[in-house]
Design an enzyme around this catalytic site. Structure first.
Site, mmCIF file in Angstrom:
data_model
loop_
_atom_site.group_PDB
_atom_site.id
_atom_site.type_symbol
_atom_site.label_atom_id
_atom_site.label_comp_id
_atom_site.label_asym_id
_atom_site.label_seq_id
_atom_site.Cartn_x
_atom_site.Cartn_y
_atom_site.Cartn_z
ATOM 1 N N SER A 124 0.841 -1.199 0.000
ATOM 2 C CA SER A 124 0.000 0.000 0.000
ATOM 3 C C SER A 124 0.872 1.244 0.000
ATOM 4 C CB SER A 124 -0.847 -0.030 1.273
ATOM 5 O OG SER A 124 -1.399 1.223 1.534
ATOM 6 N N TYR A 149 -1.572 -1.583 10.811
ATOM 7 C CA TYR A 149 -1.874 -2.105 9.473
ATOM 8 C C TYR A 149 -0.740 -1.740 8.509
ATOM 9 C CZ TYR A 149 -3.615 -1.978 4.703
ATOM 10 O OH TYR A 149 -3.716 -2.128 3.336
ATOM 11 N N LYS A 153 2.325 -4.046 6.343
ATOM 12 C CA LYS A 153 2.687 -3.983 4.913
ATOM 13 C C LYS A 153 4.197 -3.766 4.777
ATOM 14 C CE LYS A 153 -1.328 -4.704 3.271
ATOM 15 N NZ LYS A 153 -1.578 -6.038 2.717
HETATM 16 P P1 NAD Z 1 -10.774 -7.593 1.257
HETATM 17 O O1 NAD Z 1 -10.975 -7.603 2.743
HETATM 18 O O2 NAD Z 1 -11.954 -7.352 0.393
HETATM 19 O O3 NAD Z 1 -10.068 -8.964 0.790
HETATM 20 C C1 NAD Z 1 -9.166 -9.670 1.617
HETATM 21 C C2 NAD Z 1 -9.622 -11.123 1.624
HETATM 22 O O4 NAD Z 1 -8.719 -11.863 2.453
HETATM 23 C C3 NAD Z 1 -11.027 -11.302 2.212
HETATM 24 O O5 NAD Z 1 -11.819 -12.062 1.315
HETATM 25 C C4 NAD Z 1 -10.784 -12.046 3.527
HETATM 26 O O6 NAD Z 1 -11.849 -12.931 3.827
HETATM 27 C C5 NAD Z 1 -9.473 -12.763 3.234
HETATM 28 N N1 NAD Z 1 -8.680 -13.076 4.432
HETATM 29 C C6 NAD Z 1 -8.325 -12.249 5.444
HETATM 30 N N2 NAD Z 1 -7.590 -12.915 6.338
HETATM 31 C C7 NAD Z 1 -7.469 -14.198 5.876
HETATM 32 C C8 NAD Z 1 -6.833 -15.366 6.367
HETATM 33 N N3 NAD Z 1 -6.182 -15.385 7.533
HETATM 34 N N4 NAD Z 1 -6.897 -16.498 5.631
HETATM 35 C C9 NAD Z 1 -7.575 -16.531 4.462
HETATM 36 N N5 NAD Z 1 -8.205 -15.455 3.958
HETATM 37 C C10 NAD Z 1 -8.152 -14.303 4.665
HETATM 38 O O7 NAD Z 1 -9.630 -6.505 0.963
HETATM 39 P P2 NAD Z 1 -9.150 -5.900 -0.426
HETATM 40 O O8 NAD Z 1 -9.544 -4.471 -0.447
HETATM 41 O O9 NAD Z 1 -9.514 -6.774 -1.535
HETATM 42 O O10 NAD Z 1 -7.581 -5.924 -0.175
HETATM 43 C C11 NAD Z 1 -6.761 -7.007 -0.617
HETATM 44 C C12 NAD Z 1 -5.334 -6.767 -0.166
HETATM 45 O O11 NAD Z 1 -4.885 -5.505 -0.678
HETATM 46 C C13 NAD Z 1 -5.173 -6.690 1.352
HETATM 47 O O12 NAD Z 1 -3.947 -7.298 1.702
HETATM 48 C C14 NAD Z 1 -5.120 -5.204 1.625
HETATM 49 O O13 NAD Z 1 -4.422 -4.887 2.794
HETATM 50 C C15 NAD Z 1 -4.391 -4.705 0.384
HETATM 51 N N6 NAD Z 1 -4.672 -3.285 0.096
HETATM 52 C C16 NAD Z 1 -5.964 -2.862 -0.023
HETATM 53 C C17 NAD Z 1 -6.216 -1.526 -0.261
HETATM 54 C C18 NAD Z 1 -7.636 -1.024 -0.375
HETATM 55 O O14 NAD Z 1 -7.840 0.182 -0.319
HETATM 56 N N7 NAD Z 1 -8.642 -1.866 -0.579
HETATM 57 C C19 NAD Z 1 -5.151 -0.615 -0.405
HETATM 58 C C20 NAD Z 1 -3.852 -1.082 -0.290
HETATM 59 C C21 NAD Z 1 -3.613 -2.439 -0.046
HETATM 60 C C1 UD1 Z 2 -6.646 5.055 4.047
HETATM 61 C C2 UD1 Z 2 -5.640 4.670 5.103
HETATM 62 C C3 UD1 Z 2 -4.479 3.935 4.424
HETATM 63 C C4 UD1 Z 2 -5.009 2.717 3.662
HETATM 64 C C5 UD1 Z 2 -6.062 3.167 2.659
HETATM 65 C C6 UD1 Z 2 -6.699 1.964 2.029
HETATM 66 C C7 UD1 Z 2 -5.814 6.283 6.932
HETATM 67 C C8 UD1 Z 2 -5.184 7.461 7.596
HETATM 68 N N1 UD1 Z 2 -5.196 5.859 5.808
HETATM 69 O O1 UD1 Z 2 -6.014 5.913 3.112
HETATM 70 O O2 UD1 Z 2 -3.571 3.495 5.426
HETATM 71 O O3 UD1 Z 2 -3.953 2.074 2.957
HETATM 72 O O4 UD1 Z 2 -7.091 3.902 3.350
HETATM 73 O O5 UD1 Z 2 -7.517 2.374 0.979
HETATM 74 O O6 UD1 Z 2 -6.818 5.762 7.378
HETATM 75 N N2 UD1 Z 2 -12.271 11.297 3.764
HETATM 76 C C9 UD1 Z 2 -13.301 12.133 4.163
HETATM 77 N N3 UD1 Z 2 -14.411 11.572 4.753
HETATM 78 C C10 UD1 Z 2 -14.529 10.219 4.948
HETATM 79 C C11 UD1 Z 2 -13.467 9.371 4.530
HETATM 80 C C12 UD1 Z 2 -12.345 9.952 3.952
HETATM 81 O O7 UD1 Z 2 -13.222 13.347 4.002
HETATM 82 O O8 UD1 Z 2 -15.551 9.770 5.496
HETATM 83 C C13 UD1 Z 2 -11.084 11.888 3.105
HETATM 84 C C14 UD1 Z 2 -9.778 11.632 3.833
HETATM 85 O O9 UD1 Z 2 -9.543 12.642 4.784
HETATM 86 C C15 UD1 Z 2 -8.779 11.622 2.677
HETATM 87 C C16 UD1 Z 2 -9.590 11.053 1.503
HETATM 88 O O10 UD1 Z 2 -10.953 11.249 1.842
HETATM 89 O O11 UD1 Z 2 -8.403 12.936 2.340
HETATM 90 C C17 UD1 Z 2 -9.345 9.565 1.265
HETATM 91 O O12 UD1 Z 2 -9.526 8.857 2.492
HETATM 92 P P1 UD1 Z 2 -9.543 7.264 2.573
HETATM 93 O O13 UD1 Z 2 -10.479 6.719 1.553
HETATM 94 O O14 UD1 Z 2 -9.788 6.884 3.995
HETATM 95 O O15 UD1 Z 2 -8.081 6.833 2.109
HETATM 96 P P2 UD1 Z 2 -6.642 7.267 2.680
HETATM 97 O O16 UD1 Z 2 -6.759 8.127 3.862
HETATM 98 O O17 UD1 Z 2 -5.855 7.775 1.537
#
Ligand code: NAD
Ligand code: UD1
Length: 333
Positions: A124, A149, A153
Site C-alpha cells: 500500500s 496495518y 505492509k
Molecule cells: P478484502 O478484505 O476485500 O479482501 C481480503 C480477503 O482476504 C477477504 O476475502 C478475507 O476474507 C481474506 N482473508 C483475510 N484474512 C485471511 C486469512 N487469515 N486467511 C484466508 N483469507 C483471509 O480486501 P481488499 O480491499 O480486496 O484488499 C486485498 C489486499 O490488498 C489486502 O492485503 C489489503 O491490505 C491490500 N490493500 C488494499 C487496499 C484497499 O484500499 N482496498 C489498499 C492497499 C492495499
Molecule cells: C486510508 C488509510 C491507508 C489505507 C487506505 C486503504 C488512513 C489514515 N489511511 O487511506 O492506510 O492504505 O485507506 O484504501 O486511514 N475522507 C473524508 N471523509 C470520509 C473518509 C475519507 O473526508 O468519510 C477523506 C480523507 O480525509 C482523505 C480522503 O478522503 O483525504 C481519502 O480517504 P480514505 O479513503 O480513507 O483513504 P486514505 O486516507 O488515503
C-alpha cells in the site's frame, strides 16, 4: 499459469481472478471468508463462464494451507489475504500482526517447501508515510508508518526482500496500491465494508443509499486547491489488470521489484463527491469537519516504473470509477 490467489473472494482479489481468467490463467482461490462471501464465486462464473477452484482455508492454518499445495502444483502466488482496517489495527495490533505477518510467513514457508518462487504481494502507498514529497517514487523506500496495518505492509515488504536475498531464483513483485475504488462493469464485484466505512468512496456510497445522513469531509484547510485532501484513486479493474501484468513479469524475471500502482493523478474529496453526484444524478449532503488524525494533505503516485517495467497504465477516470461504484451499490441494495 496455475496461480494460487489468497484472499481471492475479496474486493481486489475477485476482480483480479476475473482478469487472470480472461487472460487464460488457471486460478485457485484460498480464502477464509472473513471479509467476503461465497457467492462471489458464482459472480466470477457469471462474468467469465468458469467457476474457479475454491478452498475455504485460513492462511494461519499451516496444515490446511499446505494441503492445497499438495493437491495443486502452482506456478505462482498472488497474496491478497489480510486484514485492512486502519482504525481496528490501532485497537487490536496483535490481531493484525498475527493475521498479516504470521499468516504471510506460513504462506512463504509453504511456497519455499514446494519450490513456488513467483509472488505478487499487495502492499500500500501507506508505507511511504508522510516522510516524502509527492509524487511518491518507489526509490524513496519505506517511510514511517502511522498504524499497525501500515506496519504489517512494511514488514511484509522487508520479509519478501530478505527472501529474495536468500534465494536469487525468487521472483517477487510488491505492488504499492494507491486508493482502489469502483467495481467491475457488471456491478457484481465491489467492496462491502464492515461496519462504518473508513474510506471515502464506500462512505459516499452509503450516504447515497440512505444508510448515512451526510459525508463528513475531514478538513478543508489543507494546502490543496479546494482545501480538502487529495488522493490517487484507481479503478479496481485497472488495478486487477496490473496484477496480470505483474505476475507475467514475475514469470520472466528474477529478483524483487517494488512498483506503485496508481493513476498518477490526484483528486480532492470534493472532486470525488461531485463526480459521484454526476454518477447518481443527485446532490450528496456533506459537512466540513476537523482534520482526521494521521491524514496527509496530498498523496499520488509516480507511475513511471509501472509503465516501464510492466507496460501498465490506468485507463479509467474518476467518472467511470464513481459510475461503477454506484452501479454496484444499486445492485447490492
Ligand atoms: P478484502 O478484505 O476485500 O479482501 C481480503 C480477503 O482476504 C477477504 O476475502 C478475507 O476474507 C481474506 N482473508 C483475510 N484474512 C485471511 C486469512 N487469515 N486467511 C484466508 N483469507 C483471509 O480486501 P481488499 O480491499 O480486496 O484488499 C486485498 C489486499 O490488498 C489486502 O492485503 C489489503 O491490505 C491490500 N490493500 C488494499 C487496499 C484497499 O484500499 N482496498 C489498499 C492497499 C492495499
Ligand atoms: C486510508 C488509510 C491507508 C489505507 C487506505 C486503504 C488512513 C489514515 N489511511 O487511506 O492506510 O492504505 O485507506 O484504501 O486511514 N475522507 C473524508 N471523509 C470520509 C473518509 C475519507 O473526508 O468519510 C477523506 C480523507 O480525509 C482523505 C480522503 O478522503 O483525504 C481519502 O480517504 P480514505 O479513503 O480513507 O483513504 P486514505 O486516507 O488515503
Amino acid at each position: 499459469m496455475r496461480i494460487l490467489v489468497t484472499g481471492g473472494t475479496g474486493f481486489i482479489g475477485s476482480n483480479t481472478c476475473v482478469e487472470l481468467m480472461k487472460n487464460g490463467h488457471e486460478v485457485i482461490i484460498v480464502d477464509n471468508l472473513y471479509n467476503s462471501k461465497i457467492d462471489v464465486l458464482e459472480k466470477i462464473e457469471n462474468i467469465t463462464g468458469q467457476m474457479p477452484r475454491f478452498y475455504q482455508t485460513d492462511i494461519l492454518d499451516h496444515d490446511g494451507l499446505e494441503s492445497v499445495f499438495k493437491i495443486h502444483s502452482f506456478d505462482a502466488v498472488i497474496h491478497f489475504a489480510g486484514y485492512k482496517a486502519v482504525g481496528e489495527s490501532v485497537e487490536k495490533p496483535l490481531l493484525y500482526y498475527r493475521n498479516n505477518i504470521a499468516g504471510s510467513i506460513n504462506l512463504y514457508e509453504i511456497m519455499h517447501k514446494y519450490q513456488v518462487k513467483k509472488l505478487v504481494f499487495s502492499s500500500s502507498a501507506t508505507v511511504y508515510g508522510d516522510d516524502f514529497e509527492v509524487p511518491f517514487k518507489e526509490e524513496y523506500g519505506l517511510g514511517t508508518t502511522t498504524n499497525p496495518y501500515g506496519t504489517t505492509k512494511k514488514m511484509n515488504e522487508m520479509i519478501i526482500s530478505d527472501m529474495g536475498y536468500a534465494d536469487p531464483e525468487i521472483s517477487s513483485v510488491i505492488l504499492r496500491y494507491f486508493n482502489p475504488i469502483g467495481a467491475d462493469e457488471t456491478g457484481l464485484l465491489g467492496e462491502h465494508p464492515n461496519g462504518i466505512p473508513n474510506n471515502l468512496v464506500p462512505y459516499i456510497a452509503q450516504v447515497v443509499s440512505g444508510q448515512r445522513d451526510y459525508l463528513r469531509v475531514w478538513g478543508d484547510d489543507y494546502d490543496t486547491p479546494d482545501g480538502t485532501g487529495v488522493r490517487d484513486y484507481i479503478h479496481v479493474v485497472d488495478l486487477a489488470r496490473a496484477h496480470v501484468k505483474a505476475i507475467e513479469y514475475a514469470a520472466e524475471h528474477i529478483g524483487t521489484e517494488v512498483i506503485n500502482i496508481g493513476t498518477g493523478k490526484g483528486y480532492s474529496v470534493l472532486e470525488v463527491l461531485h463526480a459521484y453526484e454526476k454518477a447518481c444524478g443527485k446532490e450528496i449532503p456533506y459537512k466540513i469537519m476537523d482534520r482526521r488524525p494521521g491524514d496527509i494533505a496530498v498523496c499520488y503516485a509516480d507511475t513511471k516504473k509501472a509503465k516501464e517495467l510492466l507496460g501498465f497504465e490506468a485507463e479509467y477516470d474518476i467518472d467511470k470509477m464513481c459510475q461503477d461504484s454506484y452501479r454496484f451499490t444499486q445492485n447490492s441494495i
